[in-house]
Design an enzyme around this catalytic site. Structure first.
Site, PDB file in Angstrom:
ATOM      1  N   CYS A  25       0.462  -1.591   0.020  1.00 23.02           N
ATOM      2  CA  CYS A  25       0.229  -0.442  -0.064  1.00 23.02           C
ATOM      3  C   CYS A  25       0.697   0.916  -0.079  1.00 23.02           C
ATOM      4  O   CYS A  25       2.630   0.890   0.737  1.00 23.02           O
ATOM      5  CB  CYS A  25      -0.649   0.145   1.096  1.00 23.02           C
ATOM      6  N   CYS A  98      -3.523  -9.371   5.441  1.00 20.59           N
ATOM      7  CA  CYS A  98      -3.612  -8.004   4.086  1.00 20.59           C
ATOM      8  C   CYS A  98      -4.765  -7.503   3.761  1.00 20.59           C
ATOM      9  O   CYS A  98      -5.740  -8.718   3.636  1.00 20.59           O
ATOM     10  CB  CYS A  98      -2.367  -8.204   3.070  1.00 20.59           C
ATOM     11  N   CYS A 347      -3.414   1.938 -17.321  1.00 18.38           N
ATOM     12  CA  CYS A 347      -3.199   2.223 -15.990  1.00 18.38           C
ATOM     13  C   CYS A 347      -2.205   2.772 -15.383  1.00 18.38           C
ATOM     14  O   CYS A 347      -1.840   2.209 -14.051  1.00 18.38           O
ATOM     15  CB  CYS A 347      -2.944   0.727 -15.343  1.00 18.38           C
TER      16      CYS A 347
END
Ligand code: SAH
Length: 411
Positions: A25, A98, A347
């Site tokens: 993250c 996670c 992306c």
């Protein structure tokens, strides 16, 4: 093992205690703040082309990853641990819990670690080049309930293979297929060219936008299925498909976007470099009873150049390149082929901006920009853009036309 994820009692948002070490993250702020940050960046980078629609976020932005990868190693007590490489180096960070991953994966990894110990299957050591298990890849499908486990090994010899498979299936009957992929070298998390199916079909099936897709271990597949349905819905709507619209699906992976378009009556040609993905795409067309779609294994830039040379007629170009974006040759060929519409699924907002500038030079105008949050808690921004072909400008310095010599009609 202490829990690594805690839930803030006031906001109900999850907080990961591994955040700093792990690097999986990159954003640790409220989900509303993450969406605002991404919207601001999209507007800053793309606002010059067209107004940016509000980003489509997730209702529950956790456990969205249908693809879970783990590296294995040992701690100082020689106990087998699993996790990912530290963001700042090559040190393995143990991650057992996670908030991005599908929760069905962690118990399988935990069982595997016990079995590795019992069956003497050693983790691969990148520095020394010793050991066997490089990493595992788990793919899950919420739509079909299927789970694929891929054991990526440094050599083909997997000791106690049958016992390992038997024990894994006994502990996790939800696993539908187990594959061994042999990858003697390469970067962490890469897959080798050889796969051996140890149990089940060797691939996983998922359902998106009412279509069924099989995915092999080495094929690309979007990691967030819930948001992918929104992304594809937006892309195919933007393509403006009617019966017989001719579509190129460039960088088509397992054929997903093209198949959704073909289902709506488009005549689709898909192009993709990865041979495993092309094989899946051909099978996927059959699975969805489609005969109006075909696939080619090729470099998308080379393929587009061939089409441009053949003066192919195309109504819509759908393109979904990897993070590096499209090559200049690809974009120039798009300009030569002159489809009415280009739907660019990206992306990576940096390469998207670069490519939109080039497509503008090829005579296209951006008319719609829709960001979709495919990767909550990371900085990634996925975007769908629609570009329309502009009429060719009148050539400059043309001599004024001579007035036509209209003959008077005979009386
Ligand atoms: N549209 C698909 C895949 C998008 S990911 C989906 O939504 O699932 C980008 C794809 O481009 C990958 O499948 C990758 O293998 C493929 N690719 C990367 N470079 C390529 C190239 N030069 N030519 C053709 N395909 C390429």
């Amino acid at each position: 093992m202490p829990k690594q994820i805690i839930t803030d009692p006031q906001s109900g948002e999850k907080i990961c205690k591994c955040f700093k070490r792990c690097g999986g993250c990159q954003l640790q702020e409220s989900y509303a703040e993450q969406l605002a940050r991404k919207q601001e960046k999209a507007e800053r980078m793309l606002g010059k082309f067209a107004p940016v629609q509000p980003i489509i976020g997730m209702g529950t932005p956790y456990h969205y990853r249908n693809k879970v990868q783990n590296i294995y190693g040992t701690d100082k007590n020689r106990k087998i641990i699993s996790g990912i490489f530290q963001s700042t180096g090559k040190k393995l960070v143990a991650v057992d819990d996670c908030m991005l991953e599908d929760q069905k994966a962690a118990p399988i990894v935990s069982t595997l670690k016990k079995l590795m110990h019992d069956l003497k299957i050693t983790p691969y050591d990148l520095r020394g080049g010793t050991g066997l298990l490089r990493h595992t890849l788990i793919r899950t499908s919420a739509a079909t309930g299927e789970i694929m486990l891929v054991l990526v090994t440094a050599s083909a010899m997997l000791p106690a293979k049958n016992n390992l498979v038997k024990a894994l299936i006994k502990a996790h009957p939800e696993i539908t297929t187990i594959v061994q992929n042999i990858c003697p070298d390469g970067m962490p998390l890469t897959l080798g060219n050889r796969s051996v199916t140890l149990y089940g079909s060797g691939f996983i099936e998922d359902v998106l936008c009412g279509c069924r897709f099989r995915v092999s271990p080495a094929s690309f597949y979007q990691v967030n299925s819930r948001q992918t349905e929104r992304l594809y819905g937006c892309a195919v709507r933007a393509a403006g498909i009617t019966e017989g619209t001719t579509v190129i699906d460039a960088y088509c992976g397992t054929g997903t976007i093209g198949i959704v378009a073909a289902k709506q009556g488009a005549a689709v040609t898909g192009v993709e470099q990865n041979r495993f993905a092309v094989r899946d795409a051909v099978e996927n067309a059959k699975r969805n009873q489609l005969t109006n779609i075909r696939f080619y294994q090729d470099d998308a830039g080379d393929f587009m150049q061939k089409l441009a040379k053949d003066k192919a007629k195309i109504d819509v170009l759908i393109m979904d390149p990897p993070r590096a974006g499209a090559s200049p040759a690809f974009l120039r060929s798009a300009g030569t082929l002159r489809p009415d519409r280009i739907v660019y699924v990206s992306c990576n907002i940096e390469t998207l901006e670069r490519d939109l500038l080039l497509l503008q030079k090829e005579g296209y105008r951006v008319s719609m920009i829709q960001p979709v949050d495919m990767f909550p808690h990371t900085t990634g921004i996925e975007t769908v853009c629609l570009l329309n072909r502009q009429p060719k400008p009148e050539p400059q310095n043309r001599r004024p036309e001579k007035p036509r010599n209209h003959k008077k009609p005979k009386a």
